[in-house]
Motif scaffolding. Structure first.
Motif, PDB file in Angstrom:
ATOM      1  N   HIS A 150       0.804  -1.219   0.000  1.00 20.38           N
ATOM      2  CA  HIS A 150       0.000   0.000   0.000  1.00 20.38           C
ATOM      3  C   HIS A 150       0.841   1.275   0.000  1.00 20.38           C
ATOM      4  O   HIS A 150       0.457   2.261  -0.618  1.00 20.38           O
ATOM      5  N   SER A 173       4.395   7.570   3.497  1.00 17.09           N
ATOM      6  CA  SER A 173       3.018   7.863   3.101  1.00 17.09           C
ATOM      7  C   SER A 173       2.944   9.270   2.532  1.00 17.09           C
ATOM      8  O   SER A 173       3.253  10.240   3.227  1.00 17.09           O
ATOM      9  N   LEU A 195       0.088  -1.376  12.348  1.00 15.13           N
ATOM     10  CA  LEU A 195       1.052  -0.320  12.035  1.00 15.13           C
ATOM     11  C   LEU A 195       0.318   0.781  11.279  1.00 15.13           C
ATOM     12  O   LEU A 195      -0.637   0.518  10.555  1.00 15.13           O
ATOM     13  N   PRO A 196       0.782   2.016  11.426  1.00 10.15           N
ATOM     14  CA  PRO A 196       0.033   3.136  10.829  1.00 10.15           C
ATOM     15  C   PRO A 196      -0.152   3.001   9.317  1.00 10.15           C
ATOM     16  O   PRO A 196      -1.178   3.377   8.780  1.00 10.15           O
ATOM     17  N   ARG A 197       0.844   2.447   8.637  1.00  9.69           N
ATOM     18  CA  ARG A 197       0.666   2.337   7.183  1.00  9.69           C
ATOM     19  C   ARG A 197       0.425   0.900   6.752  1.00  9.69           C
ATOM     20  O   ARG A 197       0.752   0.516   5.632  1.00  9.69           O
ATOM     21  N   SER A 198      -0.165   0.093   7.624  1.00 12.15           N
ATOM     22  CA  SER A 198      -0.569  -1.241   7.192  1.00 12.15           C
ATOM     23  C   SER A 198      -1.759  -1.139   6.239  1.00 12.15           C
ATOM     24  O   SER A 198      -1.986  -2.027   5.435  1.00 12.15           O
TER      25      SER A 198
END
Lengths: 255, 255, 255, 255, 255, 255
Positions: free
Chosen positions: C31, C50, D74-77
């Motif tokens: 992602h 991100s 995790l925050p960007r999982s």
């Protein structure tokens, strides 16, 4: 209870109706719009007034200003060190209570319309505590507030002709110690008082706040009246000291 | 980069290698076992050392003491008011970082065995900020620590012959401002510096901590060396001022 | 201190100036706009970049972008389990400190004007810790950042001709272990080092950050110089590994 | 609702009763007593079991052990970055709910008496999320738990003859997507499902937990039965994969 | 497991399929747009529905409303006092879980388009707990919600012809106690049940939520079916009680 | 100010010295050692006294007990819904202040020696607010406290001959509304009062606490005296109602 007029022995030699030495050092800080170091004996509070244009969201568009206060004690202001509230992650009940009391006391002498849509926050940080920190805070906060308003008027942020201050305000503690009503309790007296009362009054003698608590046995109406009499006299003295401090040339500071 | 030896104009007229006026007022507080108000120009930090018998649980039974520190800024120490960390319910990253730095710096000159199972916490509260609050804190905290240890030895809480202090410690900031390495940056300099470095050294010249950060362009080894030279000289001056302050009769205080 | 050039015995057989095995596995996540798993020996950090359009409120309307970072350790990344910071309800001082360091390091090689009003957050989550987690994080975060920028340029969110990256950046730890300066300390070395230093440098050799701490005795200028020499060579090696990783075809991933 | 046996088109080509590719990589970590990286398609969860002697205070002296779990993403999982719960200062409701579910599921196959007064915490950290993170967590957590118990028995911390594990446990999601009951929903299916159910079962087919929720219209008993049939078959497959993984030689790991 | 039809002894004399005495006292509060005190035997929950115009930011401009719920137990609702969550500074996992369940259950019978851009929050505060607090909450919350919607329609805040409620919703617990499936467990039953299940269904018999947990041994499909049968009958009874309560003249209240 | 004896019009028709209808329903809860629902007109507070053996750590071994209180408002007790303090993660200043006031008031009539090393916590949860919630709380809390003490004496947890209660305690608000001193302000009066005072007194007429605040203009000593006279009469009435409630047979409850 014995007669308050009889000079009964206090541990520091004061008469029952005698204040500790009170000192108000204006403009103790360089950045704040108004500030003072106020001392009631060994109690030392740094009062800083911060002026900002605009008001909190819930007041917007009403043409009125806002005055509020925050009180906090440095960890080693006291005899033994206390943990910082920031480290504990929350502000304690006593801290909140005193912050709210200072704010209410100041707003009692403020015409918020005359202030315009401006906010003044007065921070009262207790550098050293020896009883009476809340009453010293109110007494000093008024001086810092007055200076911040004068500064804002000088800079044209509040209309020059406006009179946001409708009166002065000061506060003192009274209590019954060893059966005697006394004025301006220091920490040893405060911690043994049977009754403890904080009184906030205006310069013209109106009562703004009375908070009396029986620490031991309940107290009578007669005792209440004796305490209020002592407080009224003490506040009259503090009012003079505030006026004298504000009369001196500004921007001199502690050397 | 120009030659640091050339006196280039600084906004307050100092030479590149000149400290601001440094004042250390010992025993500013009545309750604390050691305390001082340290001033680097307009930067003013109140340092209070609290001595308590016993150590944190994780140290118990090892025969060693503990020294730690907490740093915090009063809300109106700065040009514009900041929210209190206690109200926000958490201690900010910068506050934690500086608290840890002060603690490490002091422990570098402490023989924890000689301290016995005792704890000293040094609170550094910034009353007014104008750059260099962490270096002023370290410099003042050492003085408060030395007084607290002397007090504990006088009271027999630390063995009279013990030497818990192995050296003195002080700190100073250096940086590259407008292309020139300069010593002891005030806020206007600090906020425009290309490189900012804090150096902590002992009285005998050992390096305890070096923290250099390129705020703008990266810096070279030559620049790093010029900054370290400035810092070493500045810290030698601070060491003298600490020694002088501690040599004066104790228990005199600010009038 | 002995001569760093003499190969002194390290517990894992490395020479003083030898890095652990470094592996950078790009695009470890599906992602994230950029990501890698970076390994310095047994230290393993997952870096995820991100990209979002827009900037924090305090930056709006200035035409510049923002790069920041958050670092955290999984509870069982370490030898014994630590409590989650989310459960404790607050982020620890060390976590904040390292998050801020990574962010500053990345911003040192970013032209925020060229980035446009876009924000890139790089999350560095330590899956396994064996010393050097902050230096591995910086080294890996740069790779994830570069990929996120390339992705944004491919999608037209950053102008194709813009050059938001002005250089590369990497970091390494050095320290004095058993009297010898050594490069890239693992956990057993780190926990016994007398002096510990983290150095962040650009690909072209500029110094971005130097953080040296005496864990035991203070250190000398000579020792500082020896450590900086080791670090400069180690970072040159890491720069090569970053370039090689980024040169490989994108979108291949761990099988 | 159409017949679940009819292969209706799923966006990724699976039949209604088909799991995604499931991979269990044991001993992914070096420090943890048991660990695995479990993958259900693109969903990737790192499960780490930490064994410690002793139990929480409320269990002391009863001769029984404790197994619990903590889940976090995790925050960007996820597709777009979420804020860290540690930064928000509190654990969200969903995180708590799933942590509790995993713990209950594992305790359903644990004989806490046989465990002795020992605690095992299984951390399930979602590295990448694509639906089914809680079911993958339970399935992987069982493998990590089994390895941690074997390790504790090998080290003599749990009696070698004890059988703390009474069965195996695994979990799968089922749901009604576009009118069809399907097994093991990925994120695109999960976010459009009319009904979503998570089922936890033991290796021998007992039901440990059923959590079914109508996201859109309520569902009927017939639909509930069709979903439970699908789940039972899926869990039988997962049980085989768990057994196979645990049968392989331990201490091999991801290359 | 024995036959649920056989009246096995329950500690309070109920048959296995018998509800406790259920009382719904509408309009228990004067300020709330809808409210009731719902009692399942000694379990007593105060449900208050608050109607406000507007929706949370993430829903704005979509023409749909929002219904949510918050559940909490008073500290002495239980047998022994529990600490307040507000004092602990965080909402516990169980509280979050039940709040979310109540909200989902209510939304299952709400046509958010018909609600318009309005929000209804239903607070369920447990005044006394004796098992089944979440099912009593859902059952009572529906009544408060229906009254709040009627009130908003009477005041013209929701279109008079709109039908925001598509069905009614109620909930009940079932479980296996001493080997027997029973309906509506009180606290002594709940704390010894082998299996505990909460079922939420609409007035027309659709299943909204099924949450079954094996507290001891896993359970079989047959047991699951017996429990679902009991629940369906119990919910039919609750639906009648809700309808009767809502049929009575509004604005009468507890005398 | 006009004469308080002249019956001036109040919005609900009461005379200046008239209480609202006061109801005290004892034993409203089944679990608590003492409890009541106290109503001052539409203000309704649930008071629950929890008795536990032992005292907080800081009191251990001194042979004295402890009485404390916690106050909180349900979110929809007020005209418009307020957020829960538990969700906000902290207890507000007003909540803390009132909790502390209730605790102090109760301790004024407790002989902690006679209580033995036992703790009683009185929870005051406001179910509906219409002014005077703190005074209703104190008045009801005393009744719950008396019942909890009687229960503990009946169970032999406090010596049967001990007299932990030295007096009764009750509280009432008074204020100046539209220029007239009035007793027991409801919300419409409270929100427009120029001066607001809460008075706590014992059954035998001693003053425990006086908290008077000028909301608008400061007030005079004469006004203060008029308010104290009103309060003394009101509290005498409340004392009678408390005595009557406690004289009735226990364990009857609300039907």
């Amino acid at each position: 209870m014995t007669d308050a007029a009889t000079p009964t022995p206090r541990h520091d030699g004061r008469t029952p109706d005698q204040l500790r030495e009170v000192r108000i050092t204006r403009n103790w800080l360089d950045h704040a719009e108004g500030s003072c170091l106020v001392e009631f004996g060994r109690t030392r509070v740094l009062c800083a007034a911060s002026f900002t244009e605009g008001v909190p969201r819930w007041l917007k568009g009403q043409g009125t200003g806002w005055v509020t206060s925050e009180y906090e004690m440095l960890p080693r202001s006291t005899n033994t060190r206390s943990d910082r509230e920031a480290r504990k992650g929350k502000v304690g009940g006593r801290t909140h209570e005193i912050s709210r009391l200072i704010g209410r006391s100041l707003r009692a002498v403020i015409d918020t319309k005359a202030l315009g849509e401006n906010t003044i926050v007065i921070d009262c940080d207790v550098l050293q505590a020896d009883g009476g920190t809340r009453t010293a805070s109110i007494t000093g906060a008024y001086v810092a507030l007055a200076d911040a308003i004068a500064d804002a008027q000088a800079r044209g942020l509040i209309a020059k002709k406006a009179k946001p201050l409708t009166d002065s305000v000061a506060a003192i503690s009274v209590g019954i110690v060893a059966g005697h009503p006394v004025l301006d309790l220091d920490y040893p007296e405060d911690s043994t008082a049977e009754t403890d009362m904080n009184v906030v009054m205006t310069g013209s003698g109106g009562i703004v706040e009375v908070q009396g608590t029986a620490e031991g046995a309940p107290f009578s109406r007669d005792e209440l009246n004796a305490l209020l009499d002592l407080a009224a006299d003490g506040i009259a003295d503090l009012t003079t000291k505030q006026r004298d401090a504000l009369a001196a040339d500004a921007r001199e500071r502690l050397q």
